[in-house]
Design a protein around this motif. Structure first.
Motif: not given
Length: 127
Positions: A50-59, A75-79, A82-86
């Motif tokens: 996700a980070l390599d592809n400039n993604t901010t959300f996981l679906i 989701a808690a780990y990913n946030e 990597a500051d990713l929202d799910t």
């Protein structure tokens, strides 16, 4: 949108090789006329992809409460790392159907065409 096909080290065997799964998904996307999706295979963490592809959300898809509980933990780990929202998408009417169930039905020569798209059915039949 990027569809990622990863490796789960807790599940050492795969039913189908990742390139075959990728090809099956790409065929489905073509059939449906979906052009804004890329399918990638990866070996590292989904957060890295996700980070390599400039993604901010996981679906993520969820079938039931058990999936939801696990996805909430992930989701808690990913946030945190990597500051990713799910974003969750419910599986709907096929929510109780698992790949294990489909493969069991296929093993016993039962029709699984109502549970999977034709591209996946082709993959299963060629196994």
């Amino acid at each position: 949108i990027i569809i990622g096909i990863g490796t789960n080290p807790n599940k050492p065997t795969r039913r189908f090789a990742k390139p075959l799964v990728k090809e099956s998904i790409e065929k489905l996307l073509i059939r449906e006329g979906i052009t804004n999706v890329e399918v990638v295979c990866f070996e590292n963490l989904v957060t890295d992809v996700a980070l390599d592809n400039n993604t901010t959300f996981l679906i993520r898809g969820i079938r039931d409460g058990i999936d939801y509980q696990q996805e909430e933990k992930d989701a808690a780990y990913n946030e945190k790392i990597a500051d990713l929202d799910t974003i969750y998408i419910r599986a709907g009417e096929l929510g109780l159907i698992s790949s294990s169930f489909v493969m069991l039905l296929d093993y016993y020569k039962k029709d699984v065409s109502s549970y999977v798209p034709e591209e996946t059915l082709e993959l299963i039949k060629n196994k």
